[in-house]
Design a protein around this motif. Structure first.
Motif, PDB file in Angstrom:
ATOM      1  N   PRO A   1       0.945  -1.316  -0.040  1.00  0.00           N
ATOM      2  CA  PRO A   1      -0.051  -0.010   0.039  1.00  0.00           C
ATOM      3  C   PRO A   1       0.899   1.419   0.164  1.00  0.00           C
ATOM      4  O   PRO A   1       0.296   2.256  -0.567  1.00  0.00           O
ATOM      5  CB  PRO A   1      -0.693  -0.039   1.297  1.00  0.00           C
ATOM      6  CG  PRO A   1      -0.113  -0.951   2.211  1.00  0.00           C
ATOM      7  CD  PRO A   1       0.544  -1.990   1.058  1.00  0.00           C
ATOM      8  N   THR A   2       1.978   1.118   0.547  1.00  0.00           N
ATOM      9  CA  THR A   2       2.756   2.397   0.412  1.00  0.00           C
ATOM     10  C   THR A   2       3.285   2.750  -0.847  1.00  0.00           C
ATOM     11  O   THR A   2       3.340   4.115  -1.241  1.00  0.00           O
ATOM     12  CB  THR A   2       4.173   2.261   1.318  1.00  0.00           C
ATOM     13  OG1 THR A   2       3.667   1.501   2.696  1.00  0.00           O
ATOM     14  CG2 THR A   2       4.841   3.487   1.581  1.00  0.00           C
TER      15      THR A   2
ATOM     16  N   GLU B   1       0.158   4.612  -2.395  1.00  0.00           N
ATOM     17  CA  GLU B   1       0.132   5.785  -1.546  1.00  0.00           C
ATOM     18  C   GLU B   1       0.984   6.943  -2.123  1.00  0.00           C
ATOM     19  O   GLU B   1       0.763   8.157  -2.554  1.00  0.00           O
ATOM     20  CB  GLU B   1       0.058   5.663   0.025  1.00  0.00           C
ATOM     21  CG  GLU B   1       0.170   7.271   0.871  1.00  0.00           C
ATOM     22  CD  GLU B   1       0.222   7.044   2.092  1.00  0.00           C
ATOM     23  OE1 GLU B   1       0.114   8.015   2.860  1.00  0.00           O
ATOM     24  OE2 GLU B   1       0.443   5.890   2.619  1.00  0.00           O
TER      25      GLU B   1
ATOM     26  N   GLU C   1       0.069   7.904  -5.605  1.00  0.00           N
ATOM     27  CA  GLU C   1      -1.173   8.996  -5.570  1.00  0.00           C
ATOM     28  C   GLU C   1      -0.890  10.333  -5.176  1.00  0.00           C
ATOM     29  O   GLU C   1      -1.223  11.391  -5.629  1.00  0.00           O
ATOM     30  CB  GLU C   1      -2.069   8.214  -4.455  1.00  0.00           C
ATOM     31  CG  GLU C   1      -3.030   7.001  -4.828  1.00  0.00           C
ATOM     32  CD  GLU C   1      -3.850   6.149  -3.938  1.00  0.00           C
ATOM     33  OE1 GLU C   1      -3.813   6.918  -2.689  1.00  0.00           O
ATOM     34  OE2 GLU C   1      -4.176   4.959  -4.153  1.00  0.00           O
ATOM     35  N   GLN C   2       0.014  10.456  -3.955  1.00  0.00           N
ATOM     36  CA  GLN C   2       0.529  11.884  -3.577  1.00  0.00           C
ATOM     37  C   GLN C   2       1.083  12.514  -4.695  1.00  0.00           C
ATOM     38  O   GLN C   2       1.105  13.540  -4.676  1.00  0.00           O
ATOM     39  CB  GLN C   2       1.075  11.303  -2.381  1.00  0.00           C
ATOM     40  CG  GLN C   2       0.102  11.333  -1.102  1.00  0.00           C
ATOM     41  CD  GLN C   2       0.773  11.675   0.288  1.00  0.00           C
ATOM     42  OE1 GLN C   2       1.665  12.342   0.332  1.00  0.00           O
ATOM     43  NE2 GLN C   2       0.202  10.779   1.376  1.00  0.00           N
TER      44      GLN C   2
ATOM     45  N   ASP D   1       8.062  -0.795  -0.893  1.00  0.00           N
ATOM     46  CA  ASP D   1       7.539   0.136   0.278  1.00  0.00           C
ATOM     47  C   ASP D   1       8.256   0.684   0.897  1.00  0.00           C
ATOM     48  O   ASP D   1       8.105   1.939   1.385  1.00  0.00           O
ATOM     49  CB  ASP D   1       6.567  -0.917   0.999  1.00  0.00           C
ATOM     50  CG  ASP D   1       5.105  -1.178   0.357  1.00  0.00           C
ATOM     51  OD1 ASP D   1       4.187  -0.949   0.664  1.00  0.00           O
ATOM     52  OD2 ASP D   1       5.197  -1.851  -0.855  1.00  0.00           O
TER      53      ASP D   1
ATOM     54  N   LEU E   1       7.362   9.381   0.352  1.00  0.00           N
ATOM     55  CA  LEU E   1       6.523  10.150   0.889  1.00  0.00           C
ATOM     56  C   LEU E   1       7.001  11.015   1.723  1.00  0.00           C
ATOM     57  O   LEU E   1       6.555  12.378   2.065  1.00  0.00           O
ATOM     58  CB  LEU E   1       5.383   9.166   1.586  1.00  0.00           C
ATOM     59  CG  LEU E   1       4.538   8.496   0.716  1.00  0.00           C
ATOM     60  CD1 LEU E   1       3.999   7.174   1.446  1.00  0.00           C
ATOM     61  CD2 LEU E   1       3.394   9.367   0.223  1.00  0.00           C
TER      62      LEU E   1
END
Length: 397
Positions: free
Chosen positions: A30-31, A34, A37-38, A252, A259
């Motif tokens: 999931p990271t 994310e 997406e960001q 990830d 991130l």
């Protein structure tokens, strides 16, 4: 010694990676989603596809665009090898058009002169963080129905002005795909890593498929292996390889760092701009040294500045670049030469017959280029040291 470039890792960066390391997923989890997406949200783009490194991003862009044997890809000689090598990876012919002497980026006029009937794509590189003339390049490429890949490995977070409007690198009408690198010397890092950004749904689908062995687990995409009861059963384990892809996945752990670094990107760019402004002021009156030029002065506060590359007339100083760099290093200041014109590399000469005279601007400017230290973690004392020692050495030489 002050290096020419270096990553900036904070306690928050370390904590974010540690949290991922203690989680359930180390890769393809999931990271990754994310981070994608960001990254896309920051640019206002539809798709961001994270990959293993910047070279993988360029290779996948070529594959997704179905570029291959019989096609020519034009790019700049003033870039890292990967910008051109990606075309060779897919069996296309890498070719080169000259740079403009101000921005050191691909010159649209030279691009038009070098255009040949088999040219299928252009890789426009944002050298040192300054955006290439994307509208000018697109005007030529679109006229011939060619695809445009913007190699923005130097320009993450940058923007540029055109006709009174400001556009973000990675989301504007003049590129079909934009690629990034997160190598440690770049503006933000994931250790190794890369990203491809596009607003084209078809290209995005191909990129995701090819990133992971050409394999899909999405039931909506299945075509069916067989009508046989055994091989045709589509249980929870089922997957299909629908193209010849690669293992260009990112982990990830890397995306956790990405991130955290993404949250610091604006501060990174602001600090780089501060240092560049100080350098420009300090070197303005130094004979035989020319600070980086801007193709469009309106971009002065928009450019993300990956490199601070000056032009020094070593011949006028009656020294060599090697001697100059060695003396700087002895005084605690690192430097680097970026880049040797790619078309003059032995493999390109032997494989395609390229040689001196093909890109006269790039060849004339290359002997004068020198990149000085530029990274956000530089202290005020570091910046002052670089300025003092460069000025002193220029005066002594």
């Amino acid at each position: 010694m002050i290096p020419y470039g270096r990553q900036s890792i904070s306690e928050d960066d370390i904590a974010r990676v540690a949290a991922a390391l203690s989680g359930d997923w180390l890769t393809t989890g999931p990271t990754v989603a994310e981070f994608e997406e960001q990254f896309a949200a920051r640019l206002g783009a539809k798709h961001a596809i994270a990959v293993a490194n910047g070279t993988a991003a360029l290779h996948l862009a070529m594959l997704a665009a179905e570029i291959g044997p019989g096609h020519r890809v034009l790019t700049t000689p003033n870039t890292f090898l990967a910008s051109a090598n990606a075309a060779a990876f897919v069996g296309a012919t890498p070719d080169f058009a000259d740079i403009d002497p101000v921005s050191l980026c691909l010159d649209p006029d030279a691009l038009a002169e070098q255009w040949q009937p088999d040219t299928r794509a252009v890789v426009a590189v944002d050298y040192a963080g300054q955006t290439a003339d994307m509208p000018g390049i697109a005007k030529i490429a679109r006229r011939h129905g060619a695809l445009i890949i913007e190699d923005a490995c130097h320009a993450i977070g940058g923007r540029f002005e055109h006709d009174g409007q400001t556009w973000p690198v990675g989301n504007h009408p003049w590129a079909d795909m934009t690629t990034y690198s997160f190598h440690p010397v770049k503006t933000m890092t994931t250790g190794e890593g890369g990203m491809i950004v596009t607003n084209d749904d078809v290209l995005a689908g191909r990129l995701r498929l090819l990133r992971n062995h050409g394999m899909t687990r999405n039931p909506e995409d299945f075509t069916g292996l067989s009508t046989d009861e055994v091989f045709g059963e589509q249980g929870p384990w089922y997957y299909e390889m629908q193209a010849l892809g690669y293992n260009y996945r990112i982990t990830d752990l890397q995306c956790a760092l990405g991130l955290s670094q993404l949250q610091r990107l604006d501060a990174f760019i602001a600090r780089r701009q501060e240092i560049v402004a100080r350098y420009n002021d300090a070197f303005a009156d130094v004979p035989h040294l020319e600070s980086p030029g801007l193709r469009n002065p309106a971009d002065a506060e928009l450019t993300s500045w990956h490199l601070y590359t000056v032009r020094i007339d070593f011949a006028a100083l009656q020294t060599t670049r090697t001697e100059f760099m060695t003396k700087l290093r002895e005084r605690g200041v690192g430097s680097q030469v970026l880049y040797i014109p790619v078309h003059l590399q032995p493999w390109y000469r032997e494989t395609y017959g390229y040689g001196p005279g093909k890109c006269p601007n790039a060849e004339a400017i290359y002997p004068q280029l020198l990149s000085l230290p530029l990274f956000p973690a530089m202290t005020e004392d570091d910046v002052a040291t670089v300025i003092t020692e460069v000025r002193r050495l220029m005066e002594e030489t």
